[in-house]
Design an enzyme around this catalytic site. Structure first.
Site, PDB file in Angstrom:
ATOM      1  N   GLY A 141       2.758   6.128   8.723  1.00  7.67           N
ATOM      2  CA  GLY A 141       4.335   6.287   8.618  1.00  7.67           C
ATOM      3  C   GLY A 141       5.125   5.347   8.989  1.00  7.67           C
ATOM      4  CG  HIS A 150      -0.533   0.404   2.589  1.00  6.06           C
ATOM      5  ND1 HIS A 150      -0.329  -0.620   3.423  1.00  6.06           N
ATOM      6  CD2 HIS A 150      -0.333   1.477   3.016  1.00  6.06           C
ATOM      7  CE1 HIS A 150       0.165   0.144   4.622  1.00  6.06           C
ATOM      8  NE2 HIS A 150       0.151   1.200   4.254  1.00  6.06           N
ATOM      9  CG  ASP A 191      -0.194  -3.937   2.746  1.00  6.42           C
ATOM     10  OD1 ASP A 191       0.439  -3.456   1.682  1.00  6.42           O
ATOM     11  OD2 ASP A 191      -0.305  -3.205   3.747  1.00  6.42           O
ATOM     12  CB  SER A 234       2.825   1.597   6.234  1.00  8.14           C
ATOM     13  OG  SER A 234       1.467   1.412   7.108  1.00  8.14           O
ATOM     14  N   GLY A 235       5.259  -0.717   6.158  1.00  4.08           N
ATOM     15  CA  GLY A 235       6.248  -0.986   5.370  1.00  4.08           C
ATOM     16  C   GLY A 235       7.541  -1.485   6.454  1.00  4.08           C
TER      17      GLY A 235
HETATM   18  C1  4AZ Z   1      -0.748   3.402   8.675  1.00  2.00           C
HETATM   19  O1  4AZ Z   1      -2.008   3.927   8.474  1.00  2.00           O
HETATM   20  C2  4AZ Z   1      -0.973   2.637   9.626  1.00  2.00           C
HETATM   21  N1  4AZ Z   1      -1.740   0.727  14.419  1.00  2.00           N
HETATM   22  C3  4AZ Z   1       0.089   1.661  10.183  1.00  2.00           C
HETATM   23  C4  4AZ Z   1      -0.343   1.042  11.396  1.00  2.00           C
HETATM   24  C5  4AZ Z   1      -1.200   1.046  12.113  1.00  2.00           C
HETATM   25  C6  4AZ Z   1      -2.317   1.887  11.774  1.00  2.00           C
HETATM   26  C7  4AZ Z   1      -2.295   2.407  10.746  1.00  2.00           C
HETATM   27  C8  4AZ Z   1      -1.356  -0.070  13.268  1.00  2.00           C
HETATM   28  O2  4AZ Z   1       0.185   3.307   7.989  1.00  2.00           O
END
Ligand code: 4AZ
Length: 504
Positions: free
Chosen positions: A440, A300, A346, A442-443
């Site tokens: 932020g 994503h 993902d 993520s990944g």
């Molecule tokens: C995001 O939006 C995101 N609490 C990543 C992790 C989590 C929530 C949102 C987990 O990148």
């Protein structure tokens, strides 16, 4: 042939047509059945001369809506045979027949593809299926050679070598193992490197890996794939040992001394595999270094932004924006073929234009092996520059936290994420809330230490809010996508080798 047209129009709209058998039906019940013999009869009732005396004249108001049922029949039509009439309309006939044939064929092919691949091997995303026995038989039957990829894997805690033939995974006995086989195996696993081969006693490995033991016959070297070798079934493995393999030095933190504890602000070298992925200079996501060329992240993060030129990778930093270090250029972005913009699969890979140099503050993390399981409650680490509260700004400094793995059973409880956790996801965090990944992050890595080696168990994927009770973080389960990762790395590394050969 005749057609029936049902039209709803006002009297003025009606064209003057030759309709000897016109039935005029008005909503007020006025009705006129016109004689078959009447020719060139205007349908608007203005011509009275052809109307038989015994039929009351019909005079619908000009603006009154009229429903006309018009069987367009004439005497010629009545005299002609069905075949002659069909010939008169051969164009329509041709179009209809073609349409029927096309629809039938597409349905047939569609169903055929869906059904005929059952029990067979499907060539990538294409519709071609080949016999299961031909997969990993040493000959490429698929157009892009997908049937000869993912034929070697490392399994279990000790990285046991397994080869596949006809869908069956077999553990390789150490008896006839050579360095040359080790190097070939690493290439097939998508690495450009080879570290060492070792052995483990058969009875020390996981029971499910102990069953089918084979030896590989390797009389001479050369660029041959492991599964192309003669596979000799072993009722006993004479050495009593199986081959284990290491293709890359990974999962170590040579620059980090654990005595330095700095709250949740991370120290240089504490997460040397952590990178910041920046799009047009802005931090978007985290990622993990898995080889000198490859960064693993969440699909994503790059979905819809797959132009490599827009991205920069910052490695070996703890503070944003990048503090002097130059962004590494991205050569390719690939995300999982089954990622559909939702929550499942993902995962994505970024290939760097130039390989990373590992120096203590930049190091790769190990991929887990096939079949490795991580117990619920295992304490693992998450890290990133993500927001420190839901909807907040990215953090300037790299932060980290320890979180326990949560079983899927617990994570799918009615008050947590019922029905949302697939086999490709793993939950981690605290059900009471308070510690979590956030936007932020993520990944980035969910990293677990296993006998002093750090392994990438998950990639930060999603969650509802951040750090809320009963809403833990959800991570892409890396073991679920291992063969996809290996295939991508193997294919691209092979492409690169071919390019290098043709350039010379
Ligand atoms: C995001 O939006 C995101 N609490 C990543 C992790 C989590 C929530 C949102 C987990 O990148």
């Amino acid at each position: 042939m005749f057609t029936i047209e049902v039209v709803s129009v006002t009297e003025e709209d009606l064209p003057t047509v030759e309709t000897p058998n016109t039935l005029i039906v008005s909503p007020l019940g006025s009705f006129a059945a016109e004689p078959t013999a009447a020719a060139a009869e205007p349908a608007n009732g203005q011509s009275e001369k052809a109307r038989p005396e015994d039929v009351p004249p019909t005079a619908p108001s000009p603006s009154m809506p009229i429903t006309k049922v018009q069987p367009f029949l004439n005497e010629d039509d009545l005299r002609k045979s069905v075949w002659e009439r069909a010939l008169d309309h051969r164009l329509e006939l041709l179009v209809s027949v073609t349409a029927v044939v096309v629809i039938t064929l597409s349905l047939g092919i569609g169903l055929g593809v869906g059904l005929s691949c059952a029990g067979k091997f499907r060539c990538g995303a294409s519709s071609k299926c080949i016999e299961a026995l031909l997969q990993c038989d040493g000959k490429e039957q698929c157009e892009n050679g997908e049937d000869e990829l993912s034929c070697v894997r490392l399994s279990g805690r000790s990285s046991v070598v397994q080869v596949q033939r006809a869908g069956l995974w077999m553990t390789v006995c150490f008896d006839d193992w050579t360095i040359w086989l080790g190097e070939s195996a690493c290439r097939q696993l998508g690495y450009n490197s080879y570290v060492a081969s070792s052995s483990s006693p058969v009875n020390s490995i996981e029971p499910e890996l102990q069953y089918i033991l084979v030896s590989l016959d390797s009389p001479h070297g050369g660029v041959v794939k492991l599964h192309n070798m003669t596979i000799i079934s072993k009722s006993q493995c004479t050495s009593g040992k199986v081959a284990t393999l290491k293709c890359i030095e990974c999962g170590f933190r040579p620059q980090y001394t654990s005595r330095i504890v700095g709250g949740n602000l991370s120290r240089p070298g504490q997460f040397p595999w952590q990178v910041s992925l920046q799009n047009k200079g802005e931090h978007m996501c985290g990622g993990s270094i898995i080889t000198p060329h490859w960064i693993l992240t969440a699909a994503h993060c790059v979905y819809g932004f797959s132009n490599p030129v827009e991205w920069g990778v910052y490695a070996g930093i703890t503070e944003l924006p990048g503090h002097g270090s130059a962004a590494l250029e991205v050569d390719k972005i690939v995300y999982h073929a089954r990622y559909k913009g939702k929550l499942d699969y993902d995962i994505a890979l970024l290939k760097l234009r130039t390989p990373l140099l590992f120096n203590g503050s930049v190091e790769p993390i190990c991929l887990p092996n096939h079949g490795e399981v991580y117990e619920d409650g295992t304490m693992c680490w998450i890290s990133g520059w993500g927001a420190t509260e839901n909807g907040g700004e990215s953090s300037v400094v790299l932060r980290s936290a320890v979180v326990p793995l949560i079983s899927t059973k617990e994570c799918t409880q009615p008050d947590v994420y019922p029905g949302l956790i697939s086999a490709g996801m793993i939950c981690a965090g605290y059900l009471q809330g308070g510690v979590d990944s956030c936007q932020g992050d993520s990944g980035g890595p969910l990293a677990c230490e296993d006998s002093s080696v750090w392994k990438l168990v998950g990639a930060t994927s999603w969650g509802i809010g951040c750090a809320d009770a009963n809403k833990p973080g959800v991570y892409t389960r890396i073991t679920q996508s291992l063969s996809w990762i290996r295939q991508e790395m193997e294919v691209r590394t092979r492409e690169e080798t071919l390019q290098a050969i043709t350039a010379n």
